[in-house]
Design an enzyme around this catalytic site. Sequence first.
Site, PDB file in Angstrom:
ATOM      1  CG  ASP A  96      -2.023  -1.021   1.147  1.00 38.98           C
ATOM      2  OD1 ASP A  96      -2.544  -1.243   0.046  1.00 38.98           O
ATOM      3  OD2 ASP A  96      -2.363  -1.605   2.194  1.00 38.98           O
ATOM      4  NE  ARG A 136      -6.421  22.927  26.962  1.00 35.69           N
ATOM      5  CZ  ARG A 136      -7.353  23.818  26.681  1.00 35.69           C
ATOM      6  NH1 ARG A 136      -8.548  23.422  26.347  1.00 35.69           N
ATOM      7  NH2 ARG A 136      -7.072  25.107  26.736  1.00 35.69           N
TER       8      ARG A 136
END
Length: 268
Positions: free
Chosen positions: A45, A148
Amino acid sequence: MKIEIYANDNEKSLKVKRELETKFAERHFVMDAEHPDIVITIGGDGTLLSAFHQYEDQLDSVRFVGIHTGHLGFYTDWRTDELDDLIISLESDNGQAITYPLLDISVRYRDKNKPERYLALNEATLKRIGMTMAADVYIGGELFERFRGDGLCVSTPTGSTAYNKSLGGAVIHPSLDALQLTEIGSLNNLVYRTISSPLIIAPNDWITIFPNETSDYFMTIDQENIYGRDVEQIMFKISKKKIRFAKYRHNAFWKRVQSAFIGDVHEI
Ligand code: NAD
């Protein structure tokens, strides 16, 4: 029809490349690395991903074919013992293609006036090195959350089985035009709150990330790494461009997912 063979540098791939070159020469196929109609990759890939970026400016005219020299990949359907079948398919080619969505990434850096554009076949990620990344995430122009954590990943449907899957994202059938946003190590407590689920975004929507002001970001676009640039904003959309694969036979997506991740299953 003009053909390019794009192999990685492992010994098996180079051997298959030489074999294919001999077969093509015997049949007077035209080889053209500059403006090919078909790019045949040999490797995995990762090889297909690099070939895609090599030819990303020619996506309207190029179709890809992937031969795998290891295990069956997500972009590499053909085995090395099927070269003669592949040649028969190329000889009777009538332009048939299957297309998959791509990710359009537009990054505004603080030191540049104009945004820089990138295209991803699998995904793009933004992470911060060493410290928590804080970023405002907008969907369709509306503030959705203040993130965050370690970072964020936006993937395409064909990329959903790659990094996205390791992040707990859903596997999406590539006939759907959708983007997926997944979190990398989000912080969730009484002070910080994120959705904590992968989000699948509709075709006409877009995601914008405004990271807080610092330059220690690490951005990835498929295999490419971009370090240390002061990112002001990143916008992700489904691209108007698509990748096209020469469709010589039917490869069922869910069958491929099953053989890559599950293996043999026996009915009860
Ligand atoms: P690599 O050689 O480390 O390959 C990573 C693995 O991802 C290989 O097994 C490859 O076959 C597989 N892969 C690539 N695209 C895939 C897809 N669409 N569906 C399922 N599997 C896929 O790295 P590389 O060859 O440079 O490939 C870059 C890709 O690696 C990135 O686009 C990213 O998706 C993936 N990656 C994954 C993780 C993770 O899962 N934690 C981390 C970093 C990168």
